[in-house]
Motif scaffolding. Structure first.
Motif, short mmCIF file in Angstrom:
data_model
loop_
_atom_site.label_atom_id
_atom_site.label_comp_id
_atom_site.label_asym_id
_atom_site.label_seq_id
_atom_site.Cartn_x
_atom_site.Cartn_y
_atom_site.Cartn_z
N PHE A 157 -34.96 43.77 -17.87
CA PHE A 157 -35.07 42.15 -17.86
C PHE A 157 -33.65 41.58 -17.53
N SER A 158 -33.20 41.93 -18.30
CA SER A 158 -31.70 41.21 -18.57
C SER A 158 -31.27 41.42 -16.55
N LEU A 159 -31.09 41.99 -16.49
CA LEU A 159 -30.88 42.65 -14.93
C LEU A 159 -31.22 42.16 -13.86
N ILE A 160 -32.30 41.76 -14.46
CA ILE A 160 -33.56 40.91 -13.15
C ILE A 160 -32.26 39.34 -13.17
N MET A 161 -32.84 39.45 -14.78
CA MET A 161 -32.37 37.77 -14.27
C MET A 161 -31.35 37.23 -14.34
N ILE A 162 -30.37 38.53 -14.47
CA ILE A 162 -28.96 38.13 -13.34
C ILE A 162 -28.81 38.00 -12.31
N SER A 163 -29.17 38.74 -11.76
CA SER A 163 -29.49 39.09 -9.93
C SER A 163 -29.56 37.46 -9.84
N TYR A 164 -30.84 36.58 -10.73
CA TYR A 164 -32.26 35.52 -10.26
C TYR A 164 -31.12 34.09 -10.24
#
Length: 321
Positions: A209-216
């Motif tokens: 989830f952290s990787l997804i949020m960083i991408s966004y």
């Protein structure tokens, strides 16, 4: 493990507390399962048949649909049998196998969603280099890594859980072999093992989830700098389906697996588990179909082809008869 375990079979209590609802639940879950299979199959077939969808974004969507279909096959058929059966027993090896595949595929889903966010980040932040960065080889490597890492973590979880000694009871307060209801039956469950299981779970959920949020964060930073309002809207719309699925998937998963547990919460977890094992796999293909114009166009095209071919097939069979 066999020498240390007094219990050799478990009883999946599940919905046994609601005997008057079991037939209704069977009908609802059965119809939902058929819909899940048809919806995900239609997405996979559409992506496979339409060359316009042979892009990294839809490659990962194909993998996600396949993984979620397999996840439901691990849980729902057994659930349906138990709803109509008086005997709800499951052997210890069967329970371990179910847990291995459920969490392996569940972790795989999380990592695929992370790969999808990286794909969107690359397409928006580096559109000129996108074909070089997201080659077919890279897509296969990301998909393979998601599967391998997911099952390695799941294997570690299963080894920890099923090296415990189960001597308190054999009644699992759930309709499948979930971690918390199973370890609650152990008589030698220590804080060290509890922390290890929490670490693996948090690595999958919080890490991906952290990787997804960083991408966004990078995606939003890029989009707000676009001079055209139409360009901003079009870019956000390409991410809306993925973000909606992420919100639903992680919302339910984090509520169940990252909060403190006690025996009183198992009934609540059982009801929540119906949501993420039945409702989420049902919503995901619907979301991608309704919010993605390319998928809508391809689905309409394939449906039109089927409608046009159906009378021809019927005529040929009639002529043969």
């Amino acid at each position: 493990m066999g020498n240390r375990t007094a219990v050799s079979t478990f009883l999946l209590w599940g919905f046994s507390s609601f005997p008057e609802l079991q037939h209704l639940l069977f009908v609802v879950i059965f119809l939902s399962h058929i819909t899940i299979l048809l919806a995900n199959a239609s997405i996979m077939v559409t992506i496979r048949l339409n060359r316009s969808l042979h892009k990294p974004m839809y490659f990962f969507l194909f993998g996600l649909s396949l993984s979620e279909t397999c996840t439901t096959m691990v849980i729902i058929p057994r659930m349906l049998v138990d709803l109509l059966s008086a005997s709800k027993t499951i052997s210890l090896p069967e329970c371990a196998t179910q847990m291995l595949f459920f969490f392996g595929l569940g972790a795989n889903n999380c990592f695929i969603l992370s790969a999808m966010s990286y794909d969107r980040y690359t397409a928006i932040r580096n559109p000129l280099h996108y074909p070089i960065l997201m080659t077919q080889k890279v897509c296969f490597q990301l998909m393979g890594a998601s599967c391998v890492l997911g099952f390695l973590i799941s294997l570690c979880i299963v080894i920890i859980v099923f090296n415990l000694s189960f001597c308190n009871s054999n009644i699992i307060q759930h309709f499948f072999c979930d971690i918390a209801p199973v370890v609650s039956l152990a008589c030698n469950y220590t804080i060290l093992q509890q922390m290890a299981l929490l670490t693996f779970t948090a690595f999958v959920l919080v890490g991906s989830f952290s990787l997804i949020m960083i991408s966004y964060v990078f995606i939003v930073a890029t989009v707000v700098k676009m001079p055209s309002a139409e360009g901003r809207y079009k870019t956000f719309s390409t991410c809306s389906s993925h973000f909606t699925v992420v919100f639903i998937h992680y919302g339910f998963a984090c509520f169940v697996y990252l909060r403190t547990k006690n025996s009183d919460s198992f009934g609540e977890d059982t009801l929540m588990a119906v949501t993420y094992t039945v409702l989420t796999p049902l919503l995901n293909p619907i979301i991608y179909s309704l919010r993605n114009k390319d998928m809508q166009t391809a689905l309409r095209k394939d449906l039109g082809n089927v409608i046009r071919l159906f009378p021809q097939i019927v005529d040929k069979r009639t002529q043969k008869n």
